[in-house]
Design a protein around this motif. Structure first.
Motif, PDB file in Angstrom:
ATOM      1  N   LYS A   1      12.192  47.648  38.497  1.00 19.77           N
ATOM      2  CA  LYS A   1      13.561  47.675  37.997  1.00 19.77           C
ATOM      3  C   LYS A   1      14.180  49.031  38.310  1.00 19.77           C
ATOM      4  CE  LYS A   1      16.297  47.015  33.787  1.00 19.77           C
ATOM      5  NZ  LYS A   1      16.244  46.775  32.328  1.00 19.77           N
TER       6      LYS A   1
ATOM      7  N   LEU B   1      16.412  44.327  40.733  1.00 22.96           N
ATOM      8  CA  LEU B   1      15.047  43.993  40.365  1.00 22.96           C
ATOM      9  C   LEU B   1      14.373  43.462  41.626  1.00 22.96           C
ATOM     10  CD1 LEU B   1      12.866  43.535  38.084  1.00 22.96           C
ATOM     11  CD2 LEU B   1      13.614  41.143  38.145  1.00 22.96           C
TER      12      LEU B   1
ATOM     13  N   PHE C   1      17.266  39.230  33.593  1.00 22.58           N
ATOM     14  CA  PHE C   1      17.932  40.391  34.199  1.00 22.58           C
ATOM     15  C   PHE C   1      19.308  39.966  34.699  1.00 22.58           C
ATOM     16  CE2 PHE C   1      13.401  41.002  34.475  1.00 22.58           C
ATOM     17  CZ  PHE C   1      13.194  42.348  34.215  1.00 22.58           C
TER      18      PHE C   1
ATOM     19  N   GLU D   1      21.225  42.582  36.935  1.00 27.49           N
ATOM     20  CA  GLU D   1      20.603  43.121  38.143  1.00 27.49           C
ATOM     21  C   GLU D   1      20.679  42.136  39.306  1.00 27.49           C
ATOM     22  OE1 GLU D   1      19.171  45.666  34.968  1.00 27.49           O
ATOM     23  OE2 GLU D   1      19.186  43.478  35.159  1.00 27.49           O
TER      24      GLU D   1
ATOM     25  N   SER E   1      12.181  43.676  31.214  1.00 29.51           N
ATOM     26  CA  SER E   1      13.635  43.603  31.047  1.00 29.51           C
ATOM     27  C   SER E   1      14.128  44.514  29.926  1.00 29.51           C
ATOM     28  CB  SER E   1      14.055  42.147  30.765  1.00 29.51           C
ATOM     29  OG  SER E   1      13.691  41.759  29.449  1.00 29.51           O
TER      30      SER E   1
END
Length: 465
Positions: free
Chosen positions: A226, A233, A256, A259, A287
């Motif tokens: 991450k 991610l 996520f 992301e 997460s």
């Protein structure tokens, strides 16, 4: 009388140079003859299979030394030299190559080279094995330390060539052929390599058996990283199959929401049992980190990174261990991100809105129970609330129009309260938060489509100075 002695004293010194000239003439005529006989003897042996052959000639007599691979071959070789034109006598110094009991051949691989040692039955066998090894190993150094001996089992060459090909599937290891028994050990180069070797061994020539196969598979690796700067991610490594791939990609998308998911996963056999469930749980833990890395190696999970606040760090450590399938272990290395700078009420409102733009707090169907996929989003909302300690926050629940109005009203209130409870559990003062619900009264999209209903089921944060 005296005259005779005087004459003889003058004559005999002349004999010495004459004898030398005669000897030199004889030597000059013998040397070409011996060289010719040596060449004829070697020519007579051109179709024989021998090792360490040595021919020497004295006059017309030949001394012949060699190592033969069978008694029949030895006798045939001696007879060939005896039949060479001009040979009068053969001094037979031939021997049989030693017999190996057991007959052992070995291929061994390390990080640098492959070494072939032990014994081969014939020079041609040795050459074929060496050529096959160099072709199969594609540039890897091959060191030849093979000797030769009698006693090889039938179809030795076919077995050795099949085993040489398996060395390309090993990262490191050893293959031993002892008479008809095959033993293997080491680490496969790739996932699936162990299974590929086992399948190939089923094609061993008749009579050969696998005594032991201790080739291990490399660790089954799954990784997730991450990156808060790139807002990505990245998933890499292996998954068991396309179904597991789709399930984990979908889970990553839910956990996520803010992301970009970079998916570099590949399907491969060899996953440990409980893989998908364990990785899904571990992704949930990741997460909740500001920045972090997840490495799954076989049944071990390593999670490192920064939690957004102190209480979250403890929850992540405990939850990761508790939620893993039986037989799995975890190594969480969780620190706490330094507190961000305080912001005023206006910026606080903007931060709440940004967090909820792409992601939404999810609940179980027709329930106020918060779905585990929302833990990461809730932690970011906690961090935002911590950055504006002098403000109060109204947490507002909304539903879609499905179901009875009274039920929806109550559900919206309970969901808002569940979110407020989450923030308080994180360590924030309860008197800063007010939970209210409006049921389905304030939609932001049409309730005639599933997509519109999903937008209407929402939690909003309203900052009050």
């Amino acid at each position: 009388m005296h005259g005779f002695y005087r004459w003889s004293n003058k004559w005999w010194p002349g004999i010495i140079p004459l004898a030398l000239l005669w000897a030199l003439a004889g030597w000059n005529s013998t040397q070409p003859l011996e060289a010719d006989l040596a060449a004829r003897s070697n020519q007579a042996l051109k179709n024989t299979v021998l090792d360490k052959t040595r021919i020497s000639v004295a006059g017309r007599d030949v001394s012949f030394a060699a190592q033969a691979f069978s008694e029949e071959g030895r006798r045939s070789a001696v007879a060939s030299v005896e039949a060479a034109p001009g040979v009068r006598l053969v001094n037979d110094e031939t021997r049989l190559v030693a017999e190996a009991k057991p007959f052992v051949w070995v291929a061994e691989r390390d990080n640098v080279r492959v070494t072939l040692w032990g014994t081969a039955p014939l020079p041609a066998s040795k050459a074929r094995i060496l050529e096959a090894a160099r072709a199969a190993l594609n540039g890897t150094e091959v060191s030849d330390r093979m000797g030769m001996a009698r006693g090889a089992p039938a179809r030795f060459d076919a077995a050795a060539l099949l085993l040489v090909d398996q060395m390309s599937k090993l990262k490191e290891g050893k293959i031993v052929l002892s008479d008809i028994g095959v033993s293997l050990s080491g680490m496969a180069r790739d996932l699936g390599g162990r299974e590929a070797i086992a399948a190939a061994l089923k094609n061993l020539p008749e009579g050969f058996v696998v005594a032991s196969n201790e080739v291990k598979a490399p660790p089954y690796i799954f990784q997730a990283n991450k990156d808060p700067v790139a807002v990505t991610l990245t998933l890499s490594g292996y998954v068991p199959d396309n179904n597991a791939h789709a399930a984990l990609a979908a889970a990553a998308g839910r956990k996520f929401p803010n992301e970009k998911i970079v998916d570099n996963l590949k399907a491969s056999i060899g996953a440990p049992s409980g893989f998908t469930a364990a990785v899904t749980s571990a992704l949930g833990a990741l997460s909740r980190l500001s920045t972090g890395t997840l490495v799954v190696s076989d049944r071990e999970i390593k999670l490192s990174g920064d939690a957004l606040y102190e209480a979250a760090a403890g929850q992540i450590r405990a939850g990761l261990t508790r939620e893993l399938p039986l037989g799995w272990t975890s190594k969480p290395e969780i620190s706490v991100k330094p507190a961000a700078a305080p912001v005023d009420a206006t910026v606080c409102q903007q931060l709440f809105a940004q967090n909820l733009t792409k992601g939404r707090i999810r609940f179980e169907s027709s329930s106020a129970s918060i779905n585990a996929d929302s833990a990461g989003l809730l932690d970011r909302l906690v961090e935002t609330a911590m950055r504006c300690p002098s403000t109060n926050v109204e947490i507002v629940g909304h539903t879609d129009r499905s179901g009875a109005e009274e039920f929806n009203q109550e559900l919206s209130e309970k969901r808002a309260q569940a979110v407020a409870d989450y923030l308080v559990k994180a360590g924030l003062p309860a008197d800063r938060f007010t939970a209210v619900g409006y049921g389905s009264a304030l939609p932001i999209a049409s309730n005639d489509t599933d997509e519109g209903k999903a937008q209407n089921r929402r939690i909003e944060f309203v900052v009050r100075p």
